[in-house]
Design a protein around this motif. Sequence first.
Motif, short mmCIF file in Angstrom:
data_model
loop_
_atom_site.label_atom_id
_atom_site.label_comp_id
_atom_site.label_asym_id
_atom_site.label_seq_id
_atom_site.Cartn_x
_atom_site.Cartn_y
_atom_site.Cartn_z
N ARG A 127 45.77 32.83 42.00
CA ARG A 127 45.17 33.10 40.70
C ARG A 127 46.13 34.02 39.92
O ARG A 127 46.66 34.97 40.48
CB ARG A 127 43.81 33.79 40.85
N ILE A 128 46.32 33.72 38.66
CA ILE A 128 47.20 34.52 37.81
C ILE A 128 46.34 35.46 36.97
O ILE A 128 45.44 35.01 36.26
CB ILE A 128 48.07 33.62 36.91
N PRO A 180 46.40 24.58 33.76
CA PRO A 180 45.98 25.97 33.61
C PRO A 180 44.61 26.05 32.93
O PRO A 180 44.35 25.33 31.96
CB PRO A 180 47.07 26.59 32.73
N GLN A 215 45.24 38.48 34.19
CA GLN A 215 45.50 38.85 32.79
C GLN A 215 46.35 40.12 32.80
O GLN A 215 45.88 41.19 33.21
CB GLN A 215 44.17 39.12 32.08
N ASN A 265 44.01 30.94 35.43
CA ASN A 265 44.95 31.81 34.73
C ASN A 265 44.18 32.84 33.90
O ASN A 265 43.04 32.63 33.51
CB ASN A 265 45.83 30.95 33.81
N ARG A 266 44.86 33.97 33.64
CA ARG A 266 44.27 35.06 32.85
C ARG A 266 42.96 35.55 33.45
O ARG A 266 41.96 35.74 32.75
CB ARG A 266 44.08 34.62 31.40
N LEU A 275 53.13 30.09 31.94
CA LEU A 275 53.29 29.70 33.34
C LEU A 275 54.51 28.80 33.52
O LEU A 275 55.23 28.93 34.52
CB LEU A 275 52.03 28.98 33.83
N GLN A 310 41.32 29.06 32.10
CA GLN A 310 40.76 30.40 32.25
C GLN A 310 39.40 30.29 32.94
O GLN A 310 38.67 29.31 32.73
CB GLN A 310 40.62 31.06 30.88
N GLY A 347 47.61 29.26 28.40
CA GLY A 347 48.76 29.84 29.09
C GLY A 347 49.74 28.86 29.68
O GLY A 347 50.50 29.21 30.59
#
Length: 212
Positions: free
Chosen positions: A170-171, A108, A173, A143-144, A17, A110, A13
């Motif tokens: 936190r980003i 980034p 999904q 991320n996700r 981002l 996951q 990602g």
Amino acid sequence: MIVALLNQKGGVGKTTLALHLAGHWARHGKRVTLIDADPQGSALDWSEQRARRHHARLFGVVGLARDTLHREAPELARDADHIVIDGPPRIAALLRSALLAADAVLVPAQPSPLDGWASAEMLALIAEARIFRPALVARFVLNRCAARTVIARDTAQSLADHDPPALATRISQRVVFADAARTGQLAFEQSATSAAAREIASLAVETERLAP
């Protein structure tokens, strides 16, 4: 401020981002240039898709997928408040150049067990860059993340005392992030009050705090 989003692993990602950070800052009146340092040119493709759909230009996107990036990025920074570098996967010379160009590096990743994504080689490149750039700041960005998953919580906790640590933001999904490439629009353009837009705003605030 020059911010590079880097990870040798693809598909984590970085481009999404990078685009959303650049868009957030541009939306708030900052002069922003995004450097596409990935030979695949995903950020440039997004910019072209946006133009085809006649969306207003938010920020400039420049292709600089070469290992002279650390010499060229500071020149671009003279006319910008923020430079965002969308880095390449698996190309050590380009990664080194981006690291030397940056004031702050976001990695980034996951959520997964630490040894699954915090590669020794990436950490070694950051350590190597700090020999020449002692003030270089690095942070992981989760991320996700699926909502309320144990693995995301455990990964964040495992990074509490890690170097580099993870940012608090936190980003998640979300479909809206995946749609950005297809539509040429960013999350805040589809809904300025959405959870996705709030997450990006939080990430932007934390990132700005890393400025030297």
